[in-house]
Design a protein around this motif. Structure first.
Motif, PDB file in Angstrom:
ATOM      1  N   THR A 377      48.569 -27.148  15.579  1.00  0.00           N
ATOM      2  CA  THR A 377      49.769 -27.896  15.934  1.00  0.00           C
ATOM      3  C   THR A 377      49.420 -29.686  15.456  1.00  0.00           C
ATOM      4  OG1 THR A 377      48.388 -28.598  18.048  1.00  0.00           O
ATOM      5  CG2 THR A 377      49.807 -26.640  17.951  1.00  0.00           C
ATOM      6  N   PRO A 378      50.861 -30.042  15.351  1.00  0.00           N
ATOM      7  CA  PRO A 378      50.589 -31.519  14.757  1.00  0.00           C
ATOM      8  C   PRO A 378      49.712 -32.282  15.440  1.00  0.00           C
ATOM      9  CG  PRO A 378      52.968 -30.798  14.901  1.00  0.00           C
ATOM     10  CD  PRO A 378      51.855 -29.631  15.691  1.00  0.00           C
ATOM     11  N   ALA A 426      44.752 -39.808   1.934  1.00  0.00           N
ATOM     12  CA  ALA A 426      44.515 -39.518   0.688  1.00  0.00           C
ATOM     13  C   ALA A 426      43.494 -38.214   0.385  1.00  0.00           C
ATOM     14  CB  ALA A 426      43.733 -40.707  -0.026  1.00  0.00           C
ATOM     15  N   SER A 427      42.618 -38.241   1.176  1.00  0.00           N
ATOM     16  CA  SER A 427      41.656 -37.006   1.056  1.00  0.00           C
ATOM     17  C   SER A 427      42.472 -35.863   1.171  1.00  0.00           C
ATOM     18  CB  SER A 427      40.507 -36.990   2.126  1.00  0.00           C
ATOM     19  OG  SER A 427      39.480 -35.808   2.039  1.00  0.00           O
ATOM     20  N   LEU A 428      43.215 -35.636   2.295  1.00  0.00           N
ATOM     21  CA  LEU A 428      43.964 -34.356   2.788  1.00  0.00           C
ATOM     22  C   LEU A 428      45.047 -34.111   1.757  1.00  0.00           C
ATOM     23  CD1 LEU A 428      44.484 -35.143   6.355  1.00  0.00           C
ATOM     24  CD2 LEU A 428      43.545 -33.443   5.662  1.00  0.00           C
ATOM     25  N   ALA A 429      45.654 -35.264   1.010  1.00  0.00           N
ATOM     26  CA  ALA A 429      46.832 -35.035  -0.023  1.00  0.00           C
ATOM     27  C   ALA A 429      46.272 -34.418  -1.075  1.00  0.00           C
ATOM     28  CB  ALA A 429      47.396 -36.400  -0.199  1.00  0.00           C
ATOM     29  N   THR A 430      45.055 -34.878  -1.628  1.00  0.00           N
ATOM     30  CA  THR A 430      44.691 -34.657  -2.974  1.00  0.00           C
ATOM     31  C   THR A 430      43.572 -33.608  -3.032  1.00  0.00           C
ATOM     32  OG1 THR A 430      42.996 -36.220  -2.793  1.00  0.00           O
ATOM     33  CG2 THR A 430      44.883 -37.106  -3.735  1.00  0.00           C
ATOM     34  N   ARG A 431      43.090 -32.975  -1.997  1.00  0.00           N
ATOM     35  CA  ARG A 431      41.957 -32.047  -2.107  1.00  0.00           C
ATOM     36  C   ARG A 431      42.563 -30.596  -1.247  1.00  0.00           C
ATOM     37  NH1 ARG A 431      36.493 -35.136  -1.068  1.00  0.00           N
ATOM     38  NH2 ARG A 431      36.723 -36.711  -2.316  1.00  0.00           N
ATOM     39  N   PHE A 432      43.527 -30.673  -0.578  1.00  0.00           N
ATOM     40  CA  PHE A 432      43.944 -29.721   0.287  1.00  0.00           C
ATOM     41  C   PHE A 432      45.358 -29.325   0.108  1.00  0.00           C
ATOM     42  CE2 PHE A 432      40.061 -31.255   2.051  1.00  0.00           C
ATOM     43  CZ  PHE A 432      39.002 -30.131   1.715  1.00  0.00           C
ATOM     44  N   ASP A 433      45.837 -28.025   0.199  1.00  0.00           N
ATOM     45  CA  ASP A 433      47.360 -27.806   0.089  1.00  0.00           C
ATOM     46  C   ASP A 433      47.945 -27.856   1.363  1.00  0.00           C
ATOM     47  OD1 ASP A 433      46.739 -25.550   1.478  1.00  0.00           O
ATOM     48  OD2 ASP A 433      46.352 -24.373  -0.167  1.00  0.00           O
ATOM     49  N   SER A 435      48.951 -25.802   3.578  1.00  0.00           N
ATOM     50  CA  SER A 435      48.636 -25.005   4.723  1.00  0.00           C
ATOM     51  C   SER A 435      47.529 -25.720   5.491  1.00  0.00           C
ATOM     52  CB  SER A 435      48.053 -23.781   4.053  1.00  0.00           C
ATOM     53  OG  SER A 435      46.881 -23.871   3.356  1.00  0.00           O
ATOM     54  N   VAL A 436      47.037 -26.483   4.999  1.00  0.00           N
ATOM     55  CA  VAL A 436      45.705 -27.491   5.707  1.00  0.00           C
ATOM     56  C   VAL A 436      46.206 -28.557   6.110  1.00  0.00           C
ATOM     57  CG1 VAL A 436      43.462 -28.402   5.147  1.00  0.00           C
ATOM     58  CG2 VAL A 436      43.998 -26.377   4.106  1.00  0.00           C
ATOM     59  N   ASN A 437      46.864 -29.586   5.256  1.00  0.00           N
ATOM     60  CA  ASN A 437      47.179 -30.852   5.658  1.00  0.00           C
ATOM     61  C   ASN A 437      48.568 -31.205   6.249  1.00  0.00           C
ATOM     62  OD1 ASN A 437      49.388 -30.955   3.471  1.00  0.00           O
ATOM     63  ND2 ASN A 437      47.637 -31.535   2.136  1.00  0.00           N
ATOM     64  N   LYS A 438      49.332 -30.285   6.320  1.00  0.00           N
ATOM     65  CA  LYS A 438      50.732 -30.426   6.961  1.00  0.00           C
ATOM     66  C   LYS A 438      50.796 -30.963   8.486  1.00  0.00           C
ATOM     67  CE  LYS A 438      51.347 -25.407   8.715  1.00  0.00           C
ATOM     68  NZ  LYS A 438      52.330 -24.228   8.545  1.00  0.00           N
TER      69      LYS A 438
END
Length: 607
Positions: A377-378, A426-433, A435-438
């Protein structure tokens, strides 16, 4: 955690001397050729799936200090033969090499570099030696620097079995005189009589062994008051006494512990494995010399989540007290939660099958690598508790008054400041898609918002996009001038990869980064009128003088500090936080325009 800030302060002030600052692995097991791990905080955690090289890395680090060798844990056999490896893909001037590590350490403000390498010898297949420095590996020293002299405590908790368990699960059955049946239980009862005398009478035995050697049990060790206190705190127990003894009474060498509480006496045969492993860890760490290197392989084994957190806190306290360097391999979110990003190293498998090491990965993102879904959840991450309480108040107000679906949104504090939030994004945006970072969102204080906004890349053609354009935009939005603070790259990273990383962060930031509608959260909730009414209700003396003083204070944090001094005669963080919560409760019932701005700019961005 205040202790983390104190450790950082001491570390940055050079109080951790004789410290390994990095290890490089030109060739070590199946870790990616040329991998490097920097140690920028005294507690380092290695995270990754099973078989991804975490334990191998611990073994490489263990082999660094004088008197140790990686061959103690990694050696060639007819089935798993160690051979030379071609490393020219990373080091063009070098072809095939034997296993190689090199590391840096600081001692008395002098940096040393040491190359340590396996050397093939027909009659000694486990031989390693210090070699001449190799500039192609990135070394800068011209001479063979001395190896670091540092005590090592290495514990692999998967194999840290008690003497009882070693025999009961893996030992051979024995027939002894006066034993009625050829059963393990009978043997343990027979030998247990001797162990009882060891605990109660400090008796030492000479034990015949099949190879003809004579083995003595060691004398029992009484746990000190401090050791018991630490064990009790980690396990939530109330031991009043405990004794530890190492012995061969059950064939192989192992440890036994006799625990005592107000109501019970029992040994490791009846204790949980978590009790045994935690007790051994506490004993070894507390008795380690100052500045020791502590290497722990999966210490969370058999410990419940709260005990794992308490174990982390114990290690932090000992790091601060004894200037220890601690490296831990773990799968435990409970252990890692709360640690700074610089502590976390993630091991991830490449297509080639080798394992790369990622640094500066947030706690949340790191565990996605091992298949642990942290957020369903957010969650909004903010800079401090006041910002958290403000957004919670707005969320709950509209949830109740307008039945807006805000109930699944939670707010958490990240105490690392705005730069840390930008780095996490930046870590979430560049290393994970997606489904992970939303489900990760970030709300920063308003003083971090600039006139520049993230580019709308959909309106810019590919031919117009350049690395400088993207980086200038990111610098102007975040105020972070060094891209190395946001992105993990090296000089060999291709330009098109750099561009894709920057684009990913910009697109992610447009939807996941927002700002509070005032420079600082204290400004949002402050009310001169409520302050005056409160002081009048408390019949504070020299009221007019205090009010005039408030009018001269432009910093809203200082307004709350001064108010705490007037009311409590103490401007401690606890008293200030108490006042802030009171002001939040008053503010949320007002007609402040900030309330709707937070709803629109932060909460509605999520739903």
């Amino acid at each position: 955690m205040d202790i983390i800030a104190k450790i950082k302060e001491d570390f940055n002030n050079g109080k951790f001397d004789n410290f390994i600052t990095e290890i490089n692995l030109p060739y070590f097991k199946n870790i990616k050729i040329g991998s490097k791990i920097n140690f920028t905080f005294p507690l380092t955690v290695l995270i990754g799936q099973n078989g991804c090289g975490k334990s191998s890395c611990l073994q490489a680090i263990k082999g660094c200090p004088e008197g140790n060798s990686p061959s103690e844990n990694w050696f060639s056999t007819p089935i798993d033969e160690i051979t030379q490896k071609d490393v020219s893909s990373k080091y063009p001037k070098i072809s095939a090499v034997w296993p190689t590590i090199w590391y840096k350490y600081i001692n008395n403000n002098i940096e040393y570099e040491v190359l340590y390498q396996a050397v093939y010898r027909k009659n000694d297949p486990d031989y390693w030696e210090k070699r001449e420095p190799v500039q192609s590996y990135g070394m800068t020293t011209k001479v063979r620097d001395p190896r670091i002299s540092k005590k090592v405590v290495y514990i692999d908790f998967r194999g840290e079995l008690s003497a009882f368990d070693k025999y009961f699960y893996f030992g051979e059955r024995h027939t002894k005189p006066n034993i009625s049946a050829n059963k393990k239980q009978d043997y343990l009862r027979y030998q247990g009589q001797k162990l009882k005398k060891v605990f109660n009478e400090s008796k030492q035995y000479v034990i015949p062994h099949s190879n003809g050697a004579k083995y003595y049990n060691e004398l029992p060790i009484d746990f000190t008051e401090k050791e018991l206190e630490c064990i009790n705190q980690i396990l939530g127990k109330n031991y009043t006494e405990a004794k530890l003894v190492y012995h061969h009474l059950f064939e192989s060498y192992g440890a036994s512990i006799l625990f005592k509480t107000d109501n019970l006496n029992y040994s490791e045969a009846f204790a949980g494995s978590g009790e045994m492993s935690a007790s051994i860890l506490v004993y070894k760490v507390l008795n380690a010399s100052e500045g020791s290197l502590i290497l722990l392989d999966e210490p969370e084994v058999s410990l419940h989540p709260l005990a794992q957190e308490k174990l982390r806190d114990f290690l932090l306290s000992q790091i601060l007290e004894k200037r220890l360097q601690v490296v831990v391999s773990t799968h435990s979110p409970s252990f890692v939660n709360g640690l700074p990003k610089e502590s976390i190293k993630v091991f991830r498998e490449e297509i080639s099958g080798a394992f790369e090491v990622l640094a500066n990965v947030s706690y949340q993102a790191a565990f996605k690598v091992v298949g642990f879904s942290l957020l369903s959840t957010p969650v909004i991450f903010v800079e401090d508790n006041l910002a958290k309480n403000i957004i919670i108040a707005v969320r709950d107000k509209y949830k109740e008054e307008e039945s807006i679906n805000y109930e699944n949104i939670s707010i958490r504090t990240n105490f690392g400041g705005a730069d840390n939030l930008y780095q996490d994004a930046a870590s979430l945006a560049t290393r994970f898609d997606e489904s992970v970072n939303k489900n990760y969102y970030f709300a920063l204080d308003g003083d971090k918002e600039t006139e520049t906004k993230f580019l709308n890349l959909n309106t810019i053609s590919d031919s117009e996009i350049s690395l400088s354009l993207l980086e200038d935009n990111i610098k102007n939005v975040t105020g972070i001038s060094k891209m190395s603070k946001l992105f993990v790259n090296d000089s060999n990273t291709p330009n098109h990869i750099l561009i894709e990383q920057r684009k990913a962060f910009i697109n992610y930031g447009k939807n996941h980064l927002s700002y509070l509608p005032a420079s600082k959260p204290e400004e949002i909730i402050w009310s001169d009128e409520y302050c005056k009414n409160k002081l009048e209700a408390l019949e504070i003396s020299k009221l007019q003088q205090h009010l005039e003083k408030f009018s001269t204070i432009n910093n809203y944090k200082e307004k709350f500090r001064y108010l705490a001094q007037i009311i409590y005669e103490d401007d401690s963080s606890k008293n200030i936080e108490c006042l802030e919560k009171e002001f939040v409760r008053k503010w949320i019932k007002s007609n402040s325009p900030y309330i709707s701005q937070i709803k629109v700019n932060i909460l509605d961005k999520i739903i």
